[in-house]
Design a protein around this motif. Structure first.
Motif, short mmCIF file in Angstrom:
data_model
loop_
_atom_site.label_atom_id
_atom_site.label_comp_id
_atom_site.label_asym_id
_atom_site.label_seq_id
_atom_site.Cartn_x
_atom_site.Cartn_y
_atom_site.Cartn_z
N VAL A 65 0.84 -1.20 0.00
CA VAL A 65 0.00 0.00 0.00
C VAL A 65 0.88 1.26 0.00
CG1 VAL A 65 -1.66 1.35 1.33
CG2 VAL A 65 -1.97 -1.13 1.06
N ALA A 66 1.97 1.22 0.76
CA ALA A 66 2.88 2.36 0.81
C ALA A 66 3.51 2.61 -0.56
CB ALA A 66 3.96 2.11 1.86
N MET A 67 3.83 1.55 -1.28
CA MET A 67 4.41 1.72 -2.61
C MET A 67 3.40 2.34 -3.58
SD MET A 67 7.61 0.85 -2.61
CE MET A 67 7.59 1.72 -1.03
N VAL A 68 2.15 1.93 -3.47
CA VAL A 68 1.12 2.54 -4.31
C VAL A 68 1.00 4.03 -4.00
CG1 VAL A 68 -1.35 2.58 -4.82
CG2 VAL A 68 -0.17 0.38 -4.59
N MET A 69 1.00 4.36 -2.71
CA MET A 69 0.90 5.77 -2.32
C MET A 69 2.12 6.56 -2.81
SD MET A 69 -1.99 5.86 -0.92
CE MET A 69 -1.95 7.54 -0.27
N LEU A 70 3.30 5.95 -2.75
CA LEU A 70 4.51 6.62 -3.22
C LEU A 70 4.42 6.88 -4.72
CD1 LEU A 70 7.39 7.61 -2.55
CD2 LEU A 70 8.20 5.30 -3.11
N GLY A 71 3.90 5.91 -5.47
CA GLY A 71 3.75 6.09 -6.91
C GLY A 71 2.77 7.21 -7.24
N LEU A 72 1.66 7.28 -6.49
CA LEU A 72 0.68 8.34 -6.71
C LEU A 72 1.28 9.71 -6.36
CD1 LEU A 72 -2.54 6.64 -5.28
CD2 LEU A 72 -1.93 7.01 -7.68
N ALA A 73 2.09 9.74 -5.32
CA ALA A 73 2.75 11.00 -4.96
C ALA A 73 3.71 11.44 -6.06
CB ALA A 73 3.50 10.83 -3.64
N GLY A 74 4.43 10.48 -6.62
CA GLY A 74 5.33 10.79 -7.72
C GLY A 74 4.58 11.33 -8.92
N ALA A 75 3.43 10.75 -9.23
CA ALA A 75 2.63 11.23 -10.35
C ALA A 75 2.12 12.64 -10.09
CB ALA A 75 1.47 10.28 -10.60
N ALA A 76 1.76 12.93 -8.84
CA ALA A 76 1.22 14.26 -8.51
C ALA A 76 2.27 15.35 -8.59
CB ALA A 76 0.61 14.23 -7.11
N VAL A 77 3.55 14.99 -8.41
CA VAL A 77 4.62 15.99 -8.44
C VAL A 77 4.69 16.69 -9.79
CG1 VAL A 77 7.13 16.27 -8.39
CG2 VAL A 77 5.99 14.92 -6.62
N SER A 78 4.46 15.93 -10.86
CA SER A 78 4.59 16.52 -12.20
C SER A 78 3.53 15.93 -13.12
CB SER A 78 6.01 16.27 -12.75
OG SER A 78 6.21 16.95 -13.94
N MET A 79 2.27 16.20 -12.80
CA MET A 79 1.15 15.59 -13.52
C MET A 79 1.13 15.99 -15.00
SD MET A 79 -1.29 13.48 -13.39
CE MET A 79 -1.57 13.26 -11.63
N GLN A 80 1.44 17.23 -15.31
CA GLN A 80 1.39 17.68 -16.70
C GLN A 80 2.46 16.97 -17.54
OE1 GLN A 80 1.67 21.91 -17.17
NE2 GLN A 80 1.41 21.86 -19.37
N SER A 81 3.66 16.88 -17.00
CA SER A 81 4.73 16.19 -17.73
C SER A 81 4.41 14.70 -17.88
CB SER A 81 6.07 16.36 -17.01
OG SER A 81 6.44 17.72 -16.98
N LEU A 82 3.80 14.11 -16.85
CA LEU A 82 3.45 12.70 -16.90
C LEU A 82 2.41 12.45 -17.97
CD1 LEU A 82 3.59 9.83 -15.79
CD2 LEU A 82 1.85 10.49 -14.10
N SER A 83 1.42 13.33 -18.07
CA SER A 83 0.38 13.17 -19.09
C SER A 83 0.98 13.21 -20.50
CB SER A 83 -0.66 14.28 -18.94
OG SER A 83 -1.63 14.20 -19.95
N SER A 84 1.89 14.14 -20.74
CA SER A 84 2.56 14.22 -22.04
C SER A 84 3.42 12.99 -22.29
CB SER A 84 3.41 15.49 -22.09
OG SER A 84 4.16 15.53 -23.28
N PHE A 85 4.09 12.54 -21.22
CA PHE A 85 4.96 11.37 -21.33
C PHE A 85 4.16 10.13 -21.73
CE2 PHE A 85 7.03 7.71 -19.24
CZ PHE A 85 8.29 7.77 -19.83
N LEU A 86 3.02 9.93 -21.10
CA LEU A 86 2.20 8.75 -21.39
C LEU A 86 1.61 8.80 -22.80
CD1 LEU A 86 0.35 8.27 -17.98
CD2 LEU A 86 2.28 6.95 -18.89
N ARG A 87 1.40 10.02 -23.31
CA ARG A 87 0.87 10.14 -24.68
C ARG A 87 1.95 9.87 -25.72
NH1 ARG A 87 -1.47 14.91 -22.86
NH2 ARG A 87 0.11 16.09 -24.03
N ASN A 88 3.14 10.37 -25.49
CA ASN A 88 4.16 10.38 -26.53
C ASN A 88 5.28 9.37 -26.35
OD1 ASN A 88 2.85 12.69 -27.70
ND2 ASN A 88 3.88 13.99 -26.19
N GLN A 89 5.49 8.86 -25.13
CA GLN A 89 6.62 7.98 -24.90
C GLN A 89 6.24 6.78 -24.04
OE1 GLN A 89 9.27 11.49 -23.62
NE2 GLN A 89 10.73 10.05 -24.49
N ARG A 90 5.07 6.23 -24.28
CA ARG A 90 4.60 5.11 -23.46
C ARG A 90 5.54 3.92 -23.51
NH1 ARG A 90 -1.32 3.40 -24.67
NH2 ARG A 90 -0.82 2.09 -22.88
N GLU A 91 6.21 3.72 -24.65
CA GLU A 91 7.06 2.55 -24.81
C GLU A 91 8.30 2.61 -23.93
OE1 GLU A 91 5.68 4.22 -27.24
OE2 GLU A 91 4.26 2.75 -28.04
#
Length: 579
Positions: A183-209
């Motif tokens: 559960v702590a690892m899931v929370m850590l991953g969500l925290a990481g995503a929240a740090v840079s949500m805009q960059s993550l969204s672009s990353f998932l669209r353009n560099q998923r591989e």
């Protein structure tokens, strides 16, 4: 003898009666040998996650972090990568097996990282299938001394694992703490995503591989996917084209023999007939062939392309699981009365010819054509006419070449075909000049051209058959462009060098006359865009086999046969062979 003069007995470890223990060894080495750190299992998992994230993934970080560097994005990636690795390790590492599992993962990460850096490959389920289904002869070509370097670098981590001990817990306590850790690892991953949500969204669209570069998570997840599939040996393929019949006229004429040559790793960019600055196809240039310069492969690896190109789905409706779970067009031909023989000089037919006549030429003993575990492709056409005449009636012979299988291109041709020198003669392509790699690759193409010329000559001499030959490579190859080597990139990001492949056709005069094939029309449409998706329907058309699976719009030659409703001047097939 008095007690004073009695010799002292040597002792190791604890002293025994009548012995004197040796003094304890001192110094840094002795201290290191006595060092036995004791950790909680979750602490070890977190340390392992940090180790993998920071030290085993230079390729991932190079691809995922653009310039200029954004600190928030790096922090976000670090948190998510550690969380992903930690969650995965939390599922894998349990009492009694944790040490062996971590040993294996450290070695796996080292080897995977080496090959990703050396050849620019991505490790996904298709790549794992390539590795799992390859044979020893092919794998040996990739096992050079350069593999030892990453293994040596991982020695400190292995030594640490050999010394570390885990604090024991009661079984119930183990499960509770582990659940809390996950559960702590899931929370850590969500925290990481929240740090840079805009960059993550672009990353998932353009560099998923890029996720296929995070090791060892990429290898473990891909291995799990492949392991969950039924083994090919136990897989029962569902039939297709059960309504297939050959047109009645086929029994009232001379038999036809179609030789389909499946090339290996030949790319269109180096194909002489396609405009390459070197004439790598002199034998074909002297023969009356039709060249197709714009053909796209279904995938960038044999494991993907070979089943796909013989299936009705193709890339247009690609479903790898469905393709592997069903029969191929070769089974449809056999069912309709066209006998099929697969002759293999590579790593098998990947299920395409299951249950059909099969000849394996790997590890042959021919002194002129075989060297150790490999035979040159000339062995496939040595007795071509005799092999065709073993069965009466219409025949399809598939010749599966070793072709330009890398990285040791210099071993794919006899010495007499070393026209371009010097050549790269090692599997460590990163140590070779790119020009030397290309020289070896082009020499291998010269030999493929020679073998195709031999096959055409053999077919031209068979007066009791109307004959034709179709050559089509399964995928292309990267030769150092953008620091990429070999093949197997995910289709969505595969470079054109891995997807554009050569294709050549030859028809005897008897075949043209009997089928009403207008060769001028064929030449006129050869410059259109085709893909592997055309092969299934073109084979049905060439053999006059009809089934509800047959799509006339994907049959390359139907518009050029007299009596068809299509005309040479009309629009030809589109990108997927459809009007």
């Amino acid at each position: 003898m008095s007690a004073a003069s009695r010799p002292l007995a040597p002792a190791f470890g604890r002293g025994r009666a009548g012995t004197v223990p040796l003094p304890a060894r001192s110094g840094p080495l002795a201290a290191l040998l006595r060092w036995r750190p004791v950790l909680r299992s979750e602490t070890l998992i977190l340390l392992a996650s940090l180790y993998f994230t920071a030290l085993s993934n230079p390729v991932f970080w190079k691809a995922a972090v653009p310039a200029p560097i954004a600190p928030r994005w790096i922090l976000s990636l670090v948190l998510m990568a550690v969380a992903a690795q930690g969650f995965l390790l939390g599922l894998l590492l349990w009492p009694r097996i944790w040490r062996g599992m971590l040993f294996a993962l450290v070695l796996l990460a080292a080897i995977a990282g080496h090959y990703m850096a050396a050849y620019g490959i991505y490790i996904d389920a298709d790549m794992v299938r390539n590795v799992v289904n390859t044979d020893w002869a092919e794998a040996r070509d990739l096992l050079g001394p350069d593999v030892l370097r990453p293994l040596l670098v991982s020695l400190p981590a292995l030594l640490f694992l050999a010394r570390v001990r885990i604090t024991p817990r009661r079984p119930g306590r183990v499960l509770l703490v582990r659940a809390m850790f996950l559960v702590a690892m899931v929370m850590l991953g969500l925290a990481g995503a929240a740090v840079s949500m805009q960059s993550l969204s672009s990353f998932l669209r353009n560099q998923r591989e890029v996720r296929y570069l995070l090791t060892p998570a990429n290898a473990v997840v891909s291995l799990a996917k492949v392991a969950s599939e039924r083994p090919r040996s136990a897989r029962v393929q569902l039939p297709i084209g059960e309504d297939a019949v050959q047109l009645p006229a086929a029994t009232m004429r001379r038999p036809r023999l179609l030789v389909l040559v499946v090339g290996e790793t030949a790319r269109a960019a180096n194909w002489g007939l396609g405009g390459y600055h070197r004439q790598t196809t002199p034998a074909l240039a002297r023969r009356d062939v039709v060249n197709y310069p714009h053909v796209t492969a279904c995938g960038s690896s044999t494991e993907v392309s070979l089943p796909c190109m013989f299936s009705p789905q193709g890339r247009a409706d690609y479903d790898g699981k469905a393709i592997r779970g069903h029969q191929s067009v070769l089974h449809v031909l056999q069912r309709a009365g066209v006998s099929v023989l697969w002759r293999d000089n590579q790593s098998g037919c990947k299920g395409v010819c299951s249950g059909l006549a099969f000849e394996d030429f790997r590890g042959g003993t021919d002194r002129d054509l075989c060297r150790g575990a490999h035979c040159f492709d000339g062995i496939l056409v040595r007795d071509l006419a005799a092999a065709a005449r073993r069965e009466p009636g219409d025949r399809v012979l598939v010749l599966h070449m070793l072709g330009n299988h890398g990285p040791t291109y210099s071993e794919r041709y006899p010495a007499g075909f070393a026209r371009y020198t010097p050549v790269c003669a090692t599997s460590d392509l990163g140590r070779c000049e790119r020009a030397h790699i290309v020289n070896a690759y082009d020499n291998a193409l010269l030999y493929t051209d020679h073998v195709l010329g031999q096959a055409i000559d053999a077919l031209a001499g068979m007066e009791d058959y109307d004959t034709a030959l179709l050559y089509l490579s399964d995928h292309g190859e990267s030769l150092g462009e953008n620091r990429l080597y070999l093949h197997g990139m995910p289709h969505a990001i595969a470079p054109v060098e891995q997807l554009r492949v050569p294709m050549v056709a030859w028809f005897s005069r008897g075949w043209r006359r009997q089928t009403g094939l207008d060769i001028a029309c064929v030449r006129g449409s050869a410059g259109l865009e085709y893909t592997h998706d055309n092969l299934f329907h073109t084979l049905l058309g060439l053999t006059d086999v009809r089934t509800t699976l047959y799509d006339p719009g994907r049959d390359i030659y139907l518009p050029c046969r007299r009596g068809s409703q299509a005309h040479a001047g009309e629009a030809g097939p589109g990108p997927y062979g459809r009007p």
